[in-house]
Design an enzyme around this catalytic site. Structure first.
Site, PDB file in Angstrom:
ATOM      1  N   CYS A 194       9.566 -37.864 -18.333  1.00 11.63           N
ATOM      2  CA  CYS A 194       8.198 -38.329 -18.534  1.00 11.63           C
ATOM      3  C   CYS A 194       7.477 -38.617 -17.218  1.00 11.63           C
ATOM      4  CB  CYS A 194       8.161 -39.553 -19.445  1.00 11.63           C
ATOM      5  SG  CYS A 194       9.019 -40.957 -18.740  1.00 11.63           S
ATOM      6  N   MET A 225      -5.558  -7.150   8.948  1.00 10.31           N
ATOM      7  CA  MET A 225      -4.953  -6.146   9.824  1.00 10.31           C
ATOM      8  C   MET A 225      -5.786  -4.881   9.844  1.00 10.31           C
ATOM      9  SD  MET A 225      -0.983  -6.941   9.475  1.00 10.31           S
ATOM     10  CE  MET A 225      -1.005  -6.255   7.886  1.00 10.31           C
ATOM     11  N   ARG A 274       2.404 -45.981 -22.217  1.00 10.81           N
ATOM     12  CA  ARG A 274       2.590 -47.145 -21.344  1.00 10.81           C
ATOM     13  C   ARG A 274       1.817 -48.307 -21.952  1.00 10.81           C
ATOM     14  NH1 ARG A 274       0.931 -42.792 -18.141  1.00 10.81           N
ATOM     15  NH2 ARG A 274       2.404 -42.147 -16.545  1.00 10.81           N
ATOM     16  N   GLY A 330      -8.250  -8.171   5.024  1.00 14.40           N
ATOM     17  CA  GLY A 330      -9.063  -8.242   6.228  1.00 14.40           C
ATOM     18  C   GLY A 330      -8.325  -8.673   7.480  1.00 14.40           C
ATOM     19  N   TYR A 380      12.964 -31.936 -23.820  1.00 10.41           N
ATOM     20  CA  TYR A 380      11.507 -31.846 -23.723  1.00 10.41           C
ATOM     21  C   TYR A 380      11.022 -32.346 -22.370  1.00 10.41           C
ATOM     22  CZ  TYR A 380      11.234 -36.902 -24.394  1.00 10.41           C
ATOM     23  OH  TYR A 380      11.366 -38.247 -24.231  1.00 10.41           O
ATOM     24  N   ARG A 387      -3.528  -1.437  -6.473  1.00  4.77           N
ATOM     25  CA  ARG A 387      -2.673  -2.632  -6.458  1.00  4.77           C
ATOM     26  C   ARG A 387      -3.089  -3.513  -7.632  1.00  4.77           C
ATOM     27  NH1 ARG A 387      -5.390  -4.772  -0.996  1.00  4.77           N
ATOM     28  NH2 ARG A 387      -7.502  -4.891  -1.775  1.00  4.77           N
ATOM     29  N   THR A 410      10.970 -39.603 -13.459  1.00 10.92           N
ATOM     30  CA  THR A 410      11.319 -38.980 -12.181  1.00 10.92           C
ATOM     31  C   THR A 410      10.447 -39.443 -11.021  1.00 10.92           C
ATOM     32  OG1 THR A 410      10.065 -37.021 -12.799  1.00 10.92           O
ATOM     33  CG2 THR A 410      12.440 -36.952 -13.154  1.00 10.92           C
ATOM     34  N   HIS A 456      -1.948 -44.505  -7.890  1.00  6.94           N
ATOM     35  CA  HIS A 456      -2.490 -44.969  -9.163  1.00  6.94           C
ATOM     36  C   HIS A 456      -3.686 -44.130  -9.582  1.00  6.94           C
ATOM     37  CE1 HIS A 456      -5.102 -47.596 -11.662  1.00  6.94           C
ATOM     38  NE2 HIS A 456      -3.945 -47.863 -12.255  1.00  6.94           N
ATOM     39  N   ARG A 501      -3.006   3.338   8.624  1.00 10.31           N
ATOM     40  CA  ARG A 501      -3.346   2.144   7.833  1.00 10.31           C
ATOM     41  C   ARG A 501      -2.193   1.155   7.810  1.00 10.31           C
ATOM     42  NH1 ARG A 501      -4.720   4.657   2.103  1.00 10.31           N
ATOM     43  NH2 ARG A 501      -5.928   2.722   1.872  1.00 10.31           N
ATOM     44  N   ARG A 549       6.925 -47.312 -24.357  1.00 11.97           N
ATOM     45  CA  ARG A 549       7.700 -48.020 -23.335  1.00 11.97           C
ATOM     46  C   ARG A 549       7.295 -49.490 -23.314  1.00 11.97           C
ATOM     47  NH1 ARG A 549       6.895 -46.458 -17.133  1.00 11.97           N
ATOM     48  NH2 ARG A 549       4.904 -47.497 -17.487  1.00 11.97           N
ATOM     49  N   LYS A 586       0.838  -1.199   0.000  1.00 11.71           N
ATOM     50  CA  LYS A 586       0.000   0.000   0.000  1.00 11.71           C
ATOM     51  C   LYS A 586       0.874   1.250   0.000  1.00 11.71           C
ATOM     52  CE  LYS A 586      -3.654  -0.590   2.603  1.00 11.71           C
ATOM     53  NZ  LYS A 586      -4.148  -0.799   3.982  1.00 11.71           N
ATOM     54  N   ASP A 639       9.808 -42.736 -10.306  1.00 10.78           N
ATOM     55  CA  ASP A 639      10.603 -43.837  -9.746  1.00 10.78           C
ATOM     56  C   ASP A 639      11.953 -43.345  -9.262  1.00 10.78           C
ATOM     57  OD1 ASP A 639       9.420 -46.390  -9.501  1.00 10.78           O
ATOM     58  OD2 ASP A 639       9.205 -46.475 -11.673  1.00 10.78           O
ATOM     59  N   SER A 689      14.847 -40.902 -21.297  1.00 12.09           N
ATOM     60  CA  SER A 689      13.706 -40.232 -20.691  1.00 12.09           C
ATOM     61  C   SER A 689      13.782 -40.494 -19.195  1.00 12.09           C
ATOM     62  CB  SER A 689      12.413 -40.791 -21.294  1.00 12.09           C
ATOM     63  OG  SER A 689      11.315 -40.144 -20.728  1.00 12.09           O
TER      64      SER A 689
HETATM   65  P1  ADP Z   1      -7.505  -2.301   3.864  1.00  8.64           P
HETATM   66  O1  ADP Z   1      -6.080  -2.675   3.769  1.00  8.64           O
HETATM   67  O2  ADP Z   1      -8.299  -3.190   4.735  1.00  8.64           O
HETATM   68  O3  ADP Z   1      -8.110  -2.046   2.532  1.00  8.64           O
HETATM   69  P2  ADP Z   1      -7.195   0.520   4.118  1.00  8.64           P
HETATM   70  O4  ADP Z   1      -5.999   1.008   4.835  1.00  8.64           O
HETATM   71  O5  ADP Z   1      -7.168   0.557   2.648  1.00  8.64           O
HETATM   72  O6  ADP Z   1      -7.528  -0.901   4.658  1.00  8.64           O
HETATM   73  O7  ADP Z   1      -8.425   1.359   4.631  1.00  8.64           O
HETATM   74  C1  ADP Z   1      -9.745   0.946   4.431  1.00  8.64           C
HETATM   75  C2  ADP Z   1     -10.591   2.063   3.913  1.00  8.64           C
HETATM   76  O8  ADP Z   1     -10.506   3.190   4.756  1.00  8.64           O
HETATM   77  C3  ADP Z   1     -10.181   2.573   2.568  1.00  8.64           C
HETATM   78  O9  ADP Z   1     -10.702   1.804   1.546  1.00  8.64           O
HETATM   79  C4  ADP Z   1     -10.800   3.957   2.565  1.00  8.64           C
HETATM   80  O10 ADP Z   1     -12.141   3.890   2.169  1.00  8.64           O
HETATM   81  C5  ADP Z   1     -10.693   4.362   3.999  1.00  8.64           C
HETATM   82  N1  ADP Z   1      -9.543   5.242   4.143  1.00  8.64           N
HETATM   83  C6  ADP Z   1      -8.268   4.910   4.396  1.00  8.64           C
HETATM   84  N2  ADP Z   1      -7.483   5.996   4.406  1.00  8.64           N
HETATM   85  C7  ADP Z   1      -8.279   7.042   4.157  1.00  8.64           C
HETATM   86  C8  ADP Z   1      -8.065   8.453   4.021  1.00  8.64           C
HETATM   87  N3  ADP Z   1      -6.864   8.978   4.127  1.00  8.64           N
HETATM   88  N4  ADP Z   1      -9.129   9.211   3.747  1.00  8.64           N
HETATM   89  C9  ADP Z   1     -10.344   8.679   3.621  1.00  8.64           C
HETATM   90  N5  ADP Z   1     -10.621   7.384   3.726  1.00  8.64           N
HETATM   91  C10 ADP Z   1      -9.601   6.571   3.994  1.00  8.64           C
HETATM   92 MG    MG Z   2       8.908 -46.304 -13.693  1.00  8.47          MG
HETATM   93 MG    MG Z   3      -7.669  -0.901   1.181  1.00 10.16          MG
END
Ligand code: ADP
Ligand code: MG
Ligand code: MG
Length: 871
Positions: free
Chosen positions: A828, A102, A560, A100, A848, A335, A764, A454, A91, A616, A21, A766, A761
């Site tokens: 093979c 952290m 085979r 989800g 190959y 991302r 691998t 098998h 963040r 074979r 991020k 065996d 051939s």
């Molecule tokens: P996650 O990694 O779970 O996506 P984020 O750090 O992206 O968490 O934060 C989750 C949400 O919080 C973001 O999608 C955004 O909507 C809101 N958020 C984060 N930073 C800001 C910011 N600087 N201003 C407004 N909203 C924010």
């Molecule tokens: Mg064999």
């Molecule tokens: Mg996010």
């Protein structure tokens, strides 16, 4: 040491230090994308925090003060100010995304005074108290560990009292009341007033993000996904922008292309007057992005221009989070987006056609594991919603299947003929005798056996799905039921199985067939142009060979012949051959088998016109062709011998260790007439097909040698037979004789084998079995523990062990090529279709790989990627 990076100081290549991020936020600032200003505390500071016994170094705290000043300058706002406050989001962001897992804290910097000042200035108490209550709740929960429900109860109470339908109905006074209640809850639960000092809030929040790295769920997630615990998370401290000031504001999430299909369209959701996780939390139903585009065309255009820019810059489909504050657009995250296998292929090809990627880059962008999804039936998504997993085994061969359960192959064959119904074969384990039942069933489940059992190997070869090693299953074949976790299921109960995940379900779940898109064909053709390794198929019959050609096989690397021996029509003659007392009797029996083999090979050569076909010679120990003792009476009658004679033969053939026993070339040394018959069948078929004008390239492979003399001895018989037939027919026909190297000794004498063989051939499977001394059929029992305890990083039967087994392949290849520069060298075993092994074989200079037909597309892409990676 640089502990903190202002956005723009770092760049997208610094994911390890700044987290995904943070690195991308820096990159976007440099690109000129509108991003709220902020800074990233490096992941090293997280590591240091733990090394210090969960304390921050004074230097970091001093640096944070300095960067807070920079942030104030950049934004023109002031931390803790009543008239012009800087509010922050804090963040988490590790080097790989852990969805989800952290924490994030929004609206930090608010306190009773700041709130009062903001209300006066904005004249929008509804907004100000809304963010205040959000902040208290998030901070209370994430930083101070106050229970979520305590806050929710207050909200529910207010909504109920006023008959409100949703959060948007609450007035400024309501939110004020709620935030006061929230402050009281925190005080009561923590025994201290809510922290009012923004600097204290910030340090507590940063520490909480560091600590979210170490929660049990985060640890579990990392263990599950092979993420290192030592990496730590970076922390992003960023100016807040507000999507919840009014209906001119809002927040959205999107993909720059459709992540399910790959179609080039912006795909996402938007909520007016909302903040942060409101979309994901599902409190309100979001709008499709198209609707947002209609309401706010100008902002939407600005957004899509930025998205085009981001895609061109990252050369990949992006997953973006954004917020609109009073008509002004801000990006909060970008991302590379996750996608299905089908979408991955379409996006790669489209991007190459759009000029965003070169063909090489497009091929490189393909997730090879996801390719497998495209080749097999899958369960319909709608149908999966109500499915419940009964138990899980090893995901041995991908795809989904549904049918009535049967516990024996004979029963399966009989039912199929009578009713034509779809069936699933459930067995303790399978053996070559089950082949007929396997042909008629949609998929297989075994109680025992691993990834190269098998059942697993045959399933992958047939492109059917298989779940093996399903330990919670117990089958009572005689009484016709099976038990899973104490529940009995009688024969013919409908079941569904998923060989991609290893799951077993009761009931029928609807499946859908795979579709081969135009883009799929395109990416394969590009990969073929790039790769150096040849890709051939393991195929035993015309049907598999045709399938292999459809997927792009360049030849057959392993046929085979024993599967041909098990056919019901032939097994009697095979048994006569085995029971023969002398050469004459044996030759007479072989004479009867010859026409069958001739027919099989003829079909293969016809299908594979112009391509190599490597056959074979007979490999398994002979007792595999004989009945079990309890069937002896019946079989003896069919054969016209006495039961006693048959039982005696069974006893003679019994071996304590059949995998190390009288099999492969050892059998042929004892009974050269078997090899002679097979060579005859191969060459006669080749001659017949060559006469029709097709190009035939037969290769005869001698299995399981450990000395070069074995090879010399058998090659003598084969050449004599073949050359006589060719001379007699008066045709031009070239054939090759080579060997399978699958014992460590054979691998060690590459210089000798190279002089006698025209090709090598590597078997691998065996070779792995014998190099480790691990039984292929039993090692599954403890290999899991080896993986968990870090003793072996992965199953050496699934991915070739480069450190040990791989060295034998490398040594043998080097020595064989030194004495015979024209020798063709391939693989093979099952490893021939596994990407990391393919990369190794590419680097080792093999010519190959050969794999089951359904792995061929994966192998083609993996071979191209190996070439690009090692160029
Ligand atoms: P996650 O990694 O779970 O996506 P984020 O750090 O992206 O968490 O934060 C989750 C949400 O919080 C973001 O999608 C955004 O909507 C809101 N958020 C984060 N930073 C800001 C910011 N600087 N201003 C407004 N909203 C924010
Ligand atoms: Mg064999
Ligand atoms: Mg996010």
């Amino acid at each position: 040491m640089k502990r903190i990076y202002l956005f723009g100081e770092g760049n997208k290549s610094q994911k390890n230090l700044l987290g995904g991020k943070g690195a991308n936020l820096s990159e976007m600032v440099t690109m000129g994308v509108p991003v709220p200003m902020g800074y990233t505390i490096t992941a090293d500071m997280c590591t240091e925090y733990y090394a210090n016994g969960k304390k921050n170094a004074d230097e970091l705290l001093a640096d944070m003060k300095e960067y807070n000043k920079k942030l104030e300058e950049a934004t023109g706002k002031e931390f803790g100010s009543k008239t012009n406050p800087l509010l922050l989001s804090v963040r988490s962001g590790a080097r790989v995304s852990m969805p989800g897992m952290m924490d994030t804290i929004l609206n930090l910097g608010l306190n009773t005074d700041v709130v009062a000042g903001m209300v006066e200035k904005t004249n929008n108490p509804k907004f100000v108290y809304d963010i205040f209550r959000r902040f208290i709740q998030m901070f209370g929960e994430v930083v101070q560990g106050v229970e979520f429900d305590l806050f929710e109860e207050v909200l529910d109470e207010v909504k109920e009292k006023n008959n409100y339908e949703g959060d948007l109905d609450l007035t400024g006074d309501d939110w004020k009341y709620v935030s006061e209640k929230f402050l009281a809850i925190v005080e009561k639960e923590t025994g201290k007033p809510f922290p009012q000092d923004p600097e204290v809030q910030l340090e507590m929040a940063v520490n909480a993000v560091f600590e979210s790295w170490d929660t049990p769920r985060a640890i579990y997630y990392r263990n599950h996904n092979g993420i290192e615990h030592s990496w730590g998370t970076a922390v992003n401290v960023q100016e807040m922008v507000f999507g919840n000031t009014s209906d001119n504001s809002g927040t959205g999430v999107l993909f720059t292309r459709n992540p399910k299909t790959g179609t080039k369209e912006v795909w996402g959701e938007f909520l007016f007057n909302a903040q942060g996780e409101d979309i994901v939390a599902g409190i309100r139903t979001p709008l499709k992005l198209e609707e947002f585009a209609k309401v706010s065309p100008v902002i939407y255009k600005e957004l899509t221009d930025i998205l085009d820019n981001l895609e061109a810059h990252y050369k990949d489909m992006q997953d973006v989070e954004f917020t609109v504050e009073e008509g002004k657009l801000f990006l909060l995250q970008t991302r590379n987006g996750k996608r299905t296998g089908a979408a991955g292929v379409k996006i790669a090809v489209d991007m190459a056609n759009e000029g965003l990627l070169t063909r090489e880059e497009a091929v490189n962008s393909i997730d090879v594991d996801a390719i497998d999804q495209l080749l097999h039936p899958v369960f319909k998504e709608e149908a999966m919603a109500s499915a419940e997993t009964l138990t899980t085994g090893l995901a041995a061969s991908p795809g989904a299947a549904t049918g009535k359960i049967v516990f024996s192959s004979e029963k399966a064959a009989q039912l199929k003929e009578e009713t034509g119904e779809k069936l699933l074969l459930f067995r303790k384990e399978t053996s070559p005798e089950d082949i007929e039942g396997m042909v008629v069933c949609e998929g297989f489940v075994t109680q025992l056996g691993g990834m190269t059992s098998h059942a697993a190997v045959v399933a992958r070869g047939m492109g059917k799905c298989c779940v093996s090693g399903c330990g919670e299953l117990s089958i009572n074949e005689e009484e016709g039921y099976m038990t899973i976790n104490g529940v009995q299921y009688p024969e013919l109960t409908p079941f569904s199985i998923d060989g991609t995940t290893g799951e077993i379900f009761a009931g029928s779940i609807e499946t859908k067939a795979p579709e081969f898109s135009e883009e799929f064909q395109t990416i394969l053709s590009w990969a073929k142009e790039i790769k150096r390794l040849g890709v051939k198929a393991n195929a035993d019959n015309g049907r598999d060979a045709r399938q292999a050609l459809v997927f792009g096989a360049e030849g057959i690397g392993l046929c085979r012949t024993e599967h041909m021996f098990f056919d019901e029509e032939r097994i009697l003659d095979v048994r006569r051959m085995i029971l023969a007392d002398n050469v004459e009797e044996r030759e007479a029996a072989l004479e009867k088998i010859l026409p069958h083999q001739l027919k099989d090979f003829t079909e293969l050569f016809e299908v594979m016109d112009g391509k190599t076909v490597c056959i074979r010679l007979l490999d398994p120990p002979l007792h595999e062709f004989l009945p079990q003792a309890d069937e002896a009476a019946e079989v003896a009658k069919d054969l016209g011998v006495s039961e006693a004679d048959l039982l005696r033969a069974l006893e003679t053939l019994h071996e304590f260790n059949p995998m190390l026993g009288h099999r492969g070339c050892r059998l042929a040394v004892t009974y050269p007439e078997i090899s002679v018959m097979q060579a005859k069948a191969i060459i006669m078929a080749a001659i017949n097909v060559a006469k029709t004008g097709k190009v035939v390239k037969p290769e005869i492979m001698i299995p399981l040698i450990s000395t070069v003399e074995e090879l010399k001895y058998l090659k003598g018989f084969i050449k004599e037979t073949a050359d006589a037939l060719i001379a007699e027919a008066g045709v031009e026909l070239e054939y090759k004789v080579g060997t399978m190297v699958e014992t460590p000794r054979a691998a060690l004498i590459g210089n000798l084998v190279g002089q006698e063989a025209q090709f090598i051939s590597y078997g691998t499977n065996d070779l792995t079995q014998m190099t480790f001394g691990f039984s292929r059929d039993d090692a599954g029992k403890f290999l899991k523990e080896y993986a968990e305890k870090g003793i072996l990083p992965n199953d050496p039967f699934a991915a070739v062990d480069q450190t040990g087994v791989g060295q034998l392949v490398e040594l043998s290849t080097k020595n064989a090529k030194a004495v015979n520069k024209d020798i063709i060298v391939g693989v093979c075993g099952e490893h021939g279709g596994e990407p990391s092994s393919i990369d190794f074989f590419h680097r080792t200079g093999l010519n190959y790989v050969s794999c089951s037909p359904f792995r061929i597309p994966v192998a083609i892409i993996a071979a191209a990627q190996a070439e690009l990676r090692n160029k």
